[in-house]
Design a protein around this motif. Structure first.
Motif, PDB file in Angstrom:
ATOM      1  N   LEU A 260      15.607 -66.047  -7.436  1.00  0.00           N
ATOM      2  CA  LEU A 260      14.519 -66.692  -8.184  1.00  0.00           C
ATOM      3  C   LEU A 260      13.435 -65.701  -8.615  1.00  0.00           C
ATOM      4  CD1 LEU A 260      14.096 -69.908  -5.998  1.00  0.00           C
ATOM      5  CD2 LEU A 260      15.143 -69.746  -8.269  1.00  0.00           C
ATOM      6  N   GLY A 261      13.477 -64.499  -8.077  1.00  0.00           N
ATOM      7  CA  GLY A 261      12.487 -63.488  -8.432  1.00  0.00           C
ATOM      8  C   GLY A 261      11.190 -63.594  -7.649  1.00  0.00           C
TER       9      GLY A 261
ATOM     10  N   LEU B  67       3.227 -71.062   1.770  1.00  0.00           N
ATOM     11  CA  LEU B  67       2.888 -71.899   0.617  1.00  0.00           C
ATOM     12  C   LEU B  67       3.869 -73.060   0.460  1.00  0.00           C
ATOM     13  CD1 LEU B  67       1.941 -69.134  -1.990  1.00  0.00           C
ATOM     14  CD2 LEU B  67       0.388 -70.782  -0.912  1.00  0.00           C
ATOM     15  N   SER B  68       5.116 -72.787   0.742  1.00  0.00           N
ATOM     16  CA  SER B  68       6.141 -73.813   0.602  1.00  0.00           C
ATOM     17  C   SER B  68       6.069 -74.857   1.714  1.00  0.00           C
ATOM     18  CB  SER B  68       7.521 -73.162   0.598  1.00  0.00           C
ATOM     19  OG  SER B  68       8.539 -74.135   0.576  1.00  0.00           O
ATOM     20  N   GLN B  69       6.035 -74.396   2.948  1.00  0.00           N
ATOM     21  CA  GLN B  69       6.123 -75.322   4.077  1.00  0.00           C
ATOM     22  C   GLN B  69       4.781 -75.959   4.438  1.00  0.00           C
ATOM     23  OE1 GLN B  69       8.090 -73.244   7.255  1.00  0.00           O
ATOM     24  NE2 GLN B  69      10.054 -73.214   6.188  1.00  0.00           N
ATOM     25  N   GLU B  70       3.736 -75.160   4.501  1.00  0.00           N
ATOM     26  CA  GLU B  70       2.443 -75.689   4.933  1.00  0.00           C
ATOM     27  C   GLU B  70       1.674 -76.366   3.806  1.00  0.00           C
ATOM     28  OE1 GLU B  70       0.211 -72.657   6.935  1.00  0.00           O
ATOM     29  OE2 GLU B  70       1.924 -72.081   8.194  1.00  0.00           O
ATOM     30  N   ASP B  71       1.759 -75.799   2.608  1.00  0.00           N
ATOM     31  CA  ASP B  71       0.975 -76.323   1.497  1.00  0.00           C
ATOM     32  C   ASP B  71       1.785 -77.217   0.572  1.00  0.00           C
ATOM     33  OD1 ASP B  71      -1.166 -74.890   2.529  1.00  0.00           O
ATOM     34  OD2 ASP B  71      -0.814 -73.161   1.232  1.00  0.00           O
ATOM     35  N   GLY B  72       3.098 -77.253   0.762  1.00  0.00           N
ATOM     36  CA  GLY B  72       3.945 -78.146  -0.023  1.00  0.00           C
ATOM     37  C   GLY B  72       4.052 -77.775  -1.491  1.00  0.00           C
ATOM     38  N   ILE B  73       3.912 -76.499  -1.803  1.00  0.00           N
ATOM     39  CA  ILE B  73       3.978 -76.051  -3.197  1.00  0.00           C
ATOM     40  C   ILE B  73       5.435 -75.758  -3.554  1.00  0.00           C
ATOM     41  CG2 ILE B  73       3.202 -74.281  -4.823  1.00  0.00           C
ATOM     42  CD1 ILE B  73       0.708 -73.984  -3.065  1.00  0.00           C
ATOM     43  N   SER B  74       5.821 -76.153  -4.747  1.00  0.00           N
ATOM     44  CA  SER B  74       7.197 -75.916  -5.201  1.00  0.00           C
ATOM     45  C   SER B  74       7.418 -74.422  -5.419  1.00  0.00           C
ATOM     46  CB  SER B  74       7.457 -76.654  -6.514  1.00  0.00           C
ATOM     47  OG  SER B  74       6.718 -76.050  -7.565  1.00  0.00           O
ATOM     48  N   LEU B  75       8.676 -74.007  -5.460  1.00  0.00           N
ATOM     49  CA  LEU B  75       8.979 -72.593  -5.657  1.00  0.00           C
ATOM     50  C   LEU B  75       8.493 -72.112  -7.021  1.00  0.00           C
ATOM     51  CD1 LEU B  75      12.507 -72.291  -4.001  1.00  0.00           C
ATOM     52  CD2 LEU B  75      10.270 -71.697  -3.052  1.00  0.00           C
ATOM     53  N   ALA B  76       8.567 -72.968  -8.030  1.00  0.00           N
ATOM     54  CA  ALA B  76       8.048 -72.598  -9.357  1.00  0.00           C
ATOM     55  C   ALA B  76       6.534 -72.402  -9.290  1.00  0.00           C
ATOM     56  CB  ALA B  76       8.397 -73.660 -10.387  1.00  0.00           C
ATOM     57  N   GLY B  77       5.858 -73.248  -8.547  1.00  0.00           N
ATOM     58  CA  GLY B  77       4.416 -73.114  -8.370  1.00  0.00           C
ATOM     59  C   GLY B  77       4.062 -71.848  -7.621  1.00  0.00           C
ATOM     60  N   ILE B  78       4.856 -71.541  -6.600  1.00  0.00           N
ATOM     61  CA  ILE B  78       4.632 -70.326  -5.816  1.00  0.00           C
ATOM     62  C   ILE B  78       4.821 -69.098  -6.695  1.00  0.00           C
ATOM     63  CG2 ILE B  78       5.547 -68.911  -3.926  1.00  0.00           C
ATOM     64  CD1 ILE B  78       6.198 -71.580  -2.490  1.00  0.00           C
ATOM     65  N   GLN B  79       5.843 -69.134  -7.526  1.00  0.00           N
ATOM     66  CA  GLN B  79       6.082 -68.006  -8.425  1.00  0.00           C
ATOM     67  C   GLN B  79       4.882 -67.784  -9.343  1.00  0.00           C
ATOM     68  OE1 GLN B  79       9.718 -68.199 -10.658  1.00  0.00           O
ATOM     69  NE2 GLN B  79       9.746 -65.988 -10.919  1.00  0.00           N
ATOM     70  N   ARG B  80       4.325 -68.866  -9.858  1.00  0.00           N
ATOM     71  CA  ARG B  80       3.153 -68.755 -10.743  1.00  0.00           C
ATOM     72  C   ARG B  80       1.936 -68.220  -9.972  1.00  0.00           C
ATOM     73  NH1 ARG B  80       1.323 -67.070 -15.116  1.00  0.00           N
ATOM     74  NH2 ARG B  80      -0.393 -68.218 -16.004  1.00  0.00           N
ATOM     75  N   ILE B  81       1.751 -68.688  -8.755  1.00  0.00           N
ATOM     76  CA  ILE B  81       0.641 -68.203  -7.920  1.00  0.00           C
ATOM     77  C   ILE B  81       0.777 -66.703  -7.687  1.00  0.00           C
ATOM     78  CG2 ILE B  81      -0.308 -68.247  -5.572  1.00  0.00           C
ATOM     79  CD1 ILE B  81       0.290 -71.293  -5.597  1.00  0.00           C
ATOM     80  N   LEU B  82       1.980 -66.251  -7.354  1.00  0.00           N
ATOM     81  CA  LEU B  82       2.205 -64.829  -7.095  1.00  0.00           C
ATOM     82  C   LEU B  82       1.983 -63.998  -8.357  1.00  0.00           C
ATOM     83  CD1 LEU B  82       5.335 -65.048  -4.755  1.00  0.00           C
ATOM     84  CD2 LEU B  82       2.950 -64.640  -4.100  1.00  0.00           C
ATOM     85  N   GLU B  83       2.413 -64.527  -9.514  1.00  0.00           N
ATOM     86  CA  GLU B  83       2.175 -63.830 -10.785  1.00  0.00           C
ATOM     87  C   GLU B  83       0.676 -63.696 -11.051  1.00  0.00           C
ATOM     88  OE1 GLU B  83       4.249 -66.228 -13.617  1.00  0.00           O
ATOM     89  OE2 GLU B  83       6.221 -65.454 -13.058  1.00  0.00           O
TER      90      GLU B  83
END
Length: 149
Positions: A37-38, A66-82
């Motif tokens: 997923l990058g 971010l995924s487990q504790e905050d419930g953010i989707s992987l696409a959302g996490i990718q955007r946050i990291l970007e």
């Protein structure tokens, strides 16, 4: 932990996927998925094996939190990291521009020093853009001012 006498480098790709998975507290298959997923892109050996750095491990932990504790989707996490990467890049640019501005300010203040020669041959400092004092003007002093390009 880095052995004594060896330099510490967070970007050194030293951990194989099984060790990285253990350090990050997740399954190796999850690391492979994040790579596809990058989200975390480890270095590769000549044979194609993944090698993770300490920075990669920290990023894996962030993705997991971010995924487990905050419930953010992987696409959302990718955007946050970007966006975090973009913020870091912009902060570095601000530092560079601030240093350039300070350097220019110092050069400008140094260039603003102008000197005039008095009748007796003495040198007197005057402000840029201003005429020498009346006593110097009466002495036919010469003021030379050359702004820096």
């Amino acid at each position: 932990m880095t052995p004594r006498g060896f330099p510490h480098d967070d970007d050194a790709a030293v951990f194989v996927i099984s060790v990285a998975a253990q350090l990050a507290g997740m399954h190796a298959q999850t690391l492979r998925q994040y790579d596809r997923l990058g989200l975390v892109s480890p270095s590769r050996t000549r044979g194609g094996g993944r090698r993770y750095s300490a920075r990669d491990i920290a990023r894996l932990r962030t993705v997991q939190r971010l995924s487990q504790e905050d419930g953010i989707s992987l696409a959302g996490i990718q955007r946050i990291l970007e966006l975090e990467h973009e913020v870091s890049r912009l902060e570095e640019r601000v530092e560079v521009l601030t240093a350039e501005l300070e350097r220019a300010r110092l050069e400008r203040s140094a260039a603003a020093r102008v000197f005039a020669a008095g009748r007796a041959g003495d040198v007197v400092a005057v402000r840029a853009g201003e005429r020498p004092s009346r006593t110097l003007s009466d002495s036919r002093a010469l003021v030379v001012w050359r702004p820096r390009a």
